[in-house]
Design a protein around this motif. Structure first.
Motif, mmCIF file in Angstrom:
data_model
loop_
_atom_site.group_PDB
_atom_site.id
_atom_site.type_symbol
_atom_site.label_atom_id
_atom_site.label_comp_id
_atom_site.label_asym_id
_atom_site.label_seq_id
_atom_site.Cartn_x
_atom_site.Cartn_y
_atom_site.Cartn_z
ATOM 1 N N LYS A 30 0.599 -1.731 -0.040
ATOM 2 C CA LYS A 30 -0.023 0.394 0.187
ATOM 3 C C LYS A 30 1.016 1.427 -0.292
ATOM 4 O O LYS A 30 1.784 1.710 0.762
ATOM 5 C CB LYS A 30 -0.936 0.228 1.459
ATOM 6 N N THR A 31 0.836 1.847 -1.308
ATOM 7 C CA THR A 31 1.147 2.736 -1.336
ATOM 8 C C THR A 31 0.601 4.658 -0.966
ATOM 9 O O THR A 31 -0.535 4.539 -1.244
ATOM 10 C CB THR A 31 2.111 3.345 -2.276
ATOM 11 N N GLU A 32 1.490 5.377 -1.202
ATOM 12 C CA GLU A 32 -0.157 6.950 -1.202
ATOM 13 C C GLU A 32 -0.090 7.028 -2.621
ATOM 14 O O GLU A 32 -1.208 7.594 -3.209
ATOM 15 C CB GLU A 32 1.176 8.280 -1.125
ATOM 16 N N ASP A 33 -0.142 6.515 -3.890
ATOM 17 C CA ASP A 33 0.056 6.624 -5.011
ATOM 18 C C ASP A 33 -0.520 5.417 -5.035
ATOM 19 O O ASP A 33 -1.523 5.046 -6.863
ATOM 20 C CB ASP A 33 0.961 6.270 -5.823
ATOM 21 N N GLY A 34 -0.979 4.200 -4.431
ATOM 22 C CA GLY A 34 -1.775 3.189 -4.817
ATOM 23 C C GLY A 34 -1.162 2.167 -4.842
ATOM 24 O O GLY A 34 -0.834 1.908 -3.441
ATOM 25 N N VAL A 36 0.616 -1.473 -5.171
ATOM 26 C CA VAL A 36 1.955 -2.057 -5.990
ATOM 27 C C VAL A 36 1.754 -3.167 -6.287
ATOM 28 O O VAL A 36 1.559 -3.734 -5.049
ATOM 29 C CB VAL A 36 2.968 -1.841 -5.298
ATOM 30 N N SER A 293 5.175 0.203 -14.572
ATOM 31 C CA SER A 293 5.254 0.476 -13.282
ATOM 32 C C SER A 293 4.441 -0.403 -12.791
ATOM 33 O O SER A 293 3.368 -0.891 -13.361
ATOM 34 C CB SER A 293 4.503 1.974 -12.557
ATOM 35 N N LEU A 295 2.495 0.351 -10.034
ATOM 36 C CA LEU A 295 1.510 0.317 -9.786
ATOM 37 C C LEU A 295 0.235 0.535 -10.909
ATOM 38 O O LEU A 295 -1.088 0.422 -10.248
ATOM 39 C CB LEU A 295 1.033 1.662 -9.913
ATOM 40 N N THR A 296 0.268 0.912 -12.016
ATOM 41 C CA THR A 296 -0.347 0.093 -13.108
ATOM 42 C C THR A 296 0.312 -0.112 -14.496
ATOM 43 O O THR A 296 0.821 -0.199 -15.953
ATOM 44 C CB THR A 296 -0.385 1.295 -13.943
#
Length: 353
Positions: A30-34, A36, A293, A295-296
């Motif tokens: 869990k990160t601030e950007d979403g 991973v 990435s 994240l995506t």
């Protein structure tokens, strides 16, 4: 216990007698950007006395996988699914107290960065001795004798004198050797080596690799060896796992993967590696683009945005469908076996000669 889908093509843990069995491992942070997706459905086995090499670019999930095996992720920021069995013991659901008994004793890791892995507040000797005392019940003298012996084995000069030195008094290469000595103190059944020879010169590197092989032969140690050096892995590993974007994209014996690679990403890794026997004026062929990435991550095959051969696959399979990785010698790619063989012989093999 996680149930695997038929799509994964992997057996359940009950189907294998491997010393280490990883099944459909998924690790998310869990990160601030979403979220991973650091590891996304990884499966492999490792037998006693064997070495599994893991290669891939930075960010492919190699180190995250092995930190998960050791149980070193903070559950507050991570989600782990799947199954990890070490000699029949489930590790993902194990309590921290159980993992503490295993770490350093039954399983150990040589960390990539000795500058941060060693505490600056304690002497090197104390950091080697304390885990040995904890796991074996040895006396301080016995632990010191064992630590001096291991420091000598990994090539530390004057090991008795250096026992009382602090990490800042060691060079980078010597700190790396001290980390290797620490990992070997209790003769672990599973040794995870994360770039263990990066900071060492070629002579010491050969000594360390020989030491790991001797340990393996004497105690039947299972080794996971992470490296970017394909030359080292060719001499060290029995089997090879190629990772990309948190997934395994190719698997097989080290000889098979290095000499007859089947995945476009593996072709790219080998084509971008300099060779001593090649023409010095011949340009290397880098892999275009950058790793995705996590994240995506890309849909379908994670390598398709960088793959030079996706046009060979009809339709939208590369962008829409995730290629499975079958058991045994396999590659997760939508190209047919015939297409891959033709491309390898006509385009890839000439670069590797």
């Amino acid at each position: 216990m996680t149930t695997l889908t038929k799509e994964s093509g992997a057996p359940t843990s009950a189907d294998t007698d491997a010393f280490l069995s990883v099944r459909d491992l998924r690790v998310q942070f869990k990160t601030e950007d979403g979220i991973v997706k650091a590891v996304d459905g990884l499966t492999f086995d490792l037998e006693r006395g064997k070495t599994l090499g893991i290669v891939g670019e930075s960010g492919s999930g190699k180190s995250v996988t092995n930190l998960t095996i050791l149980g070193l992720h903070n559950p507050q920021f991570s989600t782990i699914d799947g199954e990890i069995l070490l000699d029949g013991k489930e590790l993902i659901t194990a309590r921290e107290s159980e993992l503490e008994k295993l770490r350093g004793n039954k399983m150990a890791m040589i960390f990539q960065d000795p500058l941060t892995a060693l505490s600056p507040y304690y002497t090197v000797g104390r950091q080697l001795s304390e885990p040995y005392i904890k796991h074996t019940g040895a006396s301080k003298k016995e632990a010191k004798d064992r630590a001096v012996q291991m420091l000598e084995k990994v090539g530390i000069p004057q090991p008795k004198a250096r026992f009382d030195d602090y990490p800042h008094q060691f060079s980078g290469g010597m700190r790396q050797r001290a980390m290797i000595a620490m990992a070997l103190m209790c003769d672990p059944d599973l040794l995870i080596a994360d770039e263990p020879t990066t900071a060492l010169d070629v002579t010491v590197q050969a000594q360390i690799l020989d030491l790991l092989k001797d340990l393996q032969q004497e105690f039947g140690t299972a080794i996971i060896f992470i490296t970017h050096d394909l030359g080292v892995i060719s001499n060290m590993a029995d089997d090879l796992l190629v990772m990309y974007a948190g997934r395994a994209v190719e698997r097989g014996s080290v000889k098979e993967v290095l000499h007859t690679p089947k995945h476009p990403y593996t072709w790219g890794l080998l084509s971008s590696m300099p060779r001593l026997d090649s023409d010095i004026h011949q340009a290397l062929t880098p892999i275009p683009g950058s790793p995705p990435s996590l994240l995506t991550p890309p849909s379908g095959c994670p390598f398709h945005p960088r793959c030079a051969f996706k046009s060979e696959v009809p339709g939208t399979a590369c962008t829409d469908e995730r290629p499975p990785l079958a058991e045994g010698r396999a590659a997760a790619c939508h190209l047919t076996a015939e297409q891959r063989q033709t491309i390898f012989i006509d385009q890839i093999q000439p670069r590797l000669r």
